[in-house]
Motif scaffolding. Structure first.
Motif, PDB file in Angstrom:
ATOM      1  N   GLY A  30       1.018  -1.107   0.176  1.00 15.48           N
ATOM      2  CA  GLY A  30       0.226   0.139  -0.726  1.00 15.48           C
ATOM      3  C   GLY A  30       0.979   1.395   0.346  1.00 15.48           C
ATOM      4  N   ARG A  31      -0.056   2.638  -0.412  1.00 15.40           N
ATOM      5  CA  ARG A  31       0.882   3.723  -0.065  1.00 15.40           C
ATOM      6  C   ARG A  31       1.132   3.878   1.097  1.00 15.40           C
ATOM      7  N   SER A  32       2.474   4.802   0.701  1.00 13.96           N
ATOM      8  CA  SER A  32       2.587   4.892   2.244  1.00 13.96           C
ATOM      9  C   SER A  32       2.226   5.946   3.514  1.00 13.96           C
ATOM     10  N   ASN A  33       2.142   5.657   4.273  1.00 15.81           N
ATOM     11  CA  ASN A  33       1.065   5.978   5.710  1.00 15.81           C
ATOM     12  C   ASN A  33      -0.778   5.526   5.496  1.00 15.81           C
ATOM     13  N   VAL A  34      -0.578   4.347   4.527  1.00 10.23           N
ATOM     14  CA  VAL A  34      -1.768   4.009   4.425  1.00 10.23           C
ATOM     15  C   VAL A  34      -3.165   3.569   5.816  1.00 10.23           C
ATOM     16  N   GLY A  35      -1.879   3.077   6.461  1.00  7.35           N
ATOM     17  CA  GLY A  35      -1.866   2.095   7.609  1.00  7.35           C
ATOM     18  C   GLY A  35      -1.525   0.786   7.965  1.00  7.35           C
ATOM     19  N   LYS A  36      -0.849   0.050   7.371  1.00  6.88           N
ATOM     20  CA  LYS A  36       0.033  -1.075   6.743  1.00  6.88           C
ATOM     21  C   LYS A  36       0.355  -1.879   9.061  1.00  6.88           C
ATOM     22  N   SER A  37       1.212  -0.599   8.900  1.00  3.68           N
ATOM     23  CA  SER A  37       1.439  -1.219  10.493  1.00  3.68           C
ATOM     24  C   SER A  37       0.258  -1.125  11.723  1.00  3.68           C
ATOM     25  N   SER A  38      -0.023   0.020  11.316  1.00  2.00           N
ATOM     26  CA  SER A  38      -1.375   0.119  12.441  1.00  2.00           C
ATOM     27  C   SER A  38      -2.731  -1.565  12.286  1.00  2.00           C
ATOM     28  N   ILE A 112      -3.585  -2.206   0.613  1.00  2.55           N
ATOM     29  CA  ILE A 112      -4.318  -1.491   1.325  1.00  2.55           C
ATOM     30  C   ILE A 112      -4.604  -0.513   0.940  1.00  2.55           C
ATOM     31  N   VAL A 113      -6.138   0.072   0.671  1.00  2.31           N
ATOM     32  CA  VAL A 113      -5.901   1.497   0.119  1.00  2.31           C
ATOM     33  C   VAL A 113      -6.993   2.228   1.483  1.00  2.31           C
ATOM     34  N   ASP A 114      -6.644   3.179   0.967  1.00  2.87           N
ATOM     35  CA  ASP A 114      -7.522   4.369   2.799  1.00  2.87           C
ATOM     36  C   ASP A 114      -9.398   4.723   1.627  1.00  2.87           C
ATOM     37  N   ILE A 115      -9.617   4.144   3.230  1.00  5.95           N
ATOM     38  CA  ILE A 115     -11.636   4.372   2.812  1.00  5.95           C
ATOM     39  C   ILE A 115     -11.707   5.570   1.935  1.00  5.95           C
ATOM     40  N   ARG A 116     -10.698   7.118   2.227  1.00  4.20           N
ATOM     41  CA  ARG A 116     -11.524   8.310   2.326  1.00  4.20           C
ATOM     42  C   ARG A 116     -10.690   9.154   0.609  1.00  4.20           C
ATOM     43  N   HIS A 117      -9.572   8.027   0.230  1.00  2.00           N
ATOM     44  CA  HIS A 117      -9.388   8.603  -1.449  1.00  2.00           C
ATOM     45  C   HIS A 117      -9.315   7.513  -2.144  1.00  2.00           C
ATOM     46  N   ALA A 118      -9.709   8.146  -3.554  1.00  2.00           N
ATOM     47  CA  ALA A 118      -9.759   6.867  -4.620  1.00  2.00           C
ATOM     48  C   ALA A 118      -8.308   6.262  -4.655  1.00  2.00           C
ATOM     49  N   CYS A 138      -6.352  -9.906  -1.508  1.00  2.00           N
ATOM     50  CA  CYS A 138      -7.271  -9.735  -1.021  1.00  2.00           C
ATOM     51  C   CYS A 138      -7.394  -7.482  -0.517  1.00  2.00           C
ATOM     52  N   ILE A 139      -8.121  -6.964  -1.077  1.00  2.00           N
ATOM     53  CA  ILE A 139      -8.251  -5.445  -1.126  1.00  2.00           C
ATOM     54  C   ILE A 139      -9.048  -5.136   0.240  1.00  2.00           C
ATOM     55  N   VAL A 140      -8.002  -4.364   1.253  1.00  2.00           N
ATOM     56  CA  VAL A 140      -8.285  -4.098   2.709  1.00  2.00           C
ATOM     57  C   VAL A 140      -8.363  -2.942   2.022  1.00  2.00           C
ATOM     58  N   VAL A 141      -9.508  -2.016   2.953  1.00  2.36           N
ATOM     59  CA  VAL A 141      -9.905  -0.668   2.491  1.00  2.36           C
ATOM     60  C   VAL A 141      -9.999   0.034   4.351  1.00  2.36           C
ATOM     61  N   THR A 142      -9.153   0.227   4.300  1.00  2.59           N
ATOM     62  CA  THR A 142      -8.856   0.719   5.745  1.00  2.59           C
ATOM     63  C   THR A 142      -9.734   2.039   6.243  1.00  2.59           C
ATOM     64  N   LYS A 143      -9.558   2.892   7.484  1.00  3.79           N
ATOM     65  CA  LYS A 143      -9.349   3.847   8.131  1.00  3.79           C
ATOM     66  C   LYS A 143     -11.122   3.401   8.025  1.00  3.79           C
TER      67      LYS A 143
END
Length: 195
Positions: A30-38, A112-118, A138-143
């Motif tokens: 996933g892109r930086s700061n998308v929440g992988k570690s969290s 992992i993708v952030d739900i707030r953005h495309a 598996c597409i995981v939509v975080t936040k």
């Protein structure tokens, strides 16, 4: 999933550093700061085994975490962060591509993708790469906690459309804050790794 043990094993940059115990591996991309570690920390119910950072682009190797002596999470470097030099970005790209091509233990990639953005252009490229190498995704939509519930369906639809996702790909909504999606994701991971 009951977590009995979770430990950081190694930061690998070359195939000769990858663990050799042939346990199934689940990679997180996933892109930086998308929440992988969290996400890793929530999945294993530990506060900070995977170090989260407010500074994007911090992970620069493949970080291996062994869970319950039976499975690895492999945290990829975040992509798409501007402050990293082009040379470094290319090196990461080669490292990840090598891993995707040669790693027989790799059973699943969590995109992992952030739900707030495309999804970004890099997300779409990663998705296409995984499809090209026929690696299960598996597409995981975080936040999910960051937007009202009433917008969830609309945002999930946007994610699928932007990625041009295969209808058979699993999509799981996740929130590290709320623990939303944790059990569902574990169930899916365990299904995909049980031979």
């Amino acid at each position: 999933m009951k977590i009995t043990s979770a430990e950081f094993i190694i930061s690998a940059v070359r195939p000769d550093q990858y663990p050799e115990d042939a346990l199934p591996e689940i990679a997180l991309a996933g892109r930086s700061n998308v929440g992988k570690s969290s996400l890793i920390n929530r999945m294993i119910l530990r506060k900070n085994l995977a170090r989260t950072s407010s500074q994007p682009g911090k992970t620069q190797q493949l970080n291996y975490y062994k869970i319950n002596e039976q499975i690895y999470f492999v945290d990829f470097p975040g992509y798409g962060y501007a402050k990293v030099s082009k040379t470094e970005r290319e090196a990461w790209g080669r490292m990840i591509e090598t891993f995707l091509k040669v790693r027989e233990e790799l059973k699943l990639v969590l995109l992992i993708v952030d739900i707030r953005h495309a999804p970004s252009k890099d997300d779409c490229l990663m998705y296409d790469w995984l499809k090209h190498y026929e690696i299960p995704i598996c597409i995981v939509v975080t936040k999910a906690d960051k937007i009202p519930k009433s917008k969830w369906d609309k945002q999930i639809k946007l994610v699928k459309e932007t990625l041009q996702a295969d209808p058979t790909d699993k999509v799981i909504m996740f929130s590290s804050e709320l623990g939303l999606g944790r059990e569902q994701l574990w169930d899916y991971i365990l299904t995909e790794t049980s031979d």
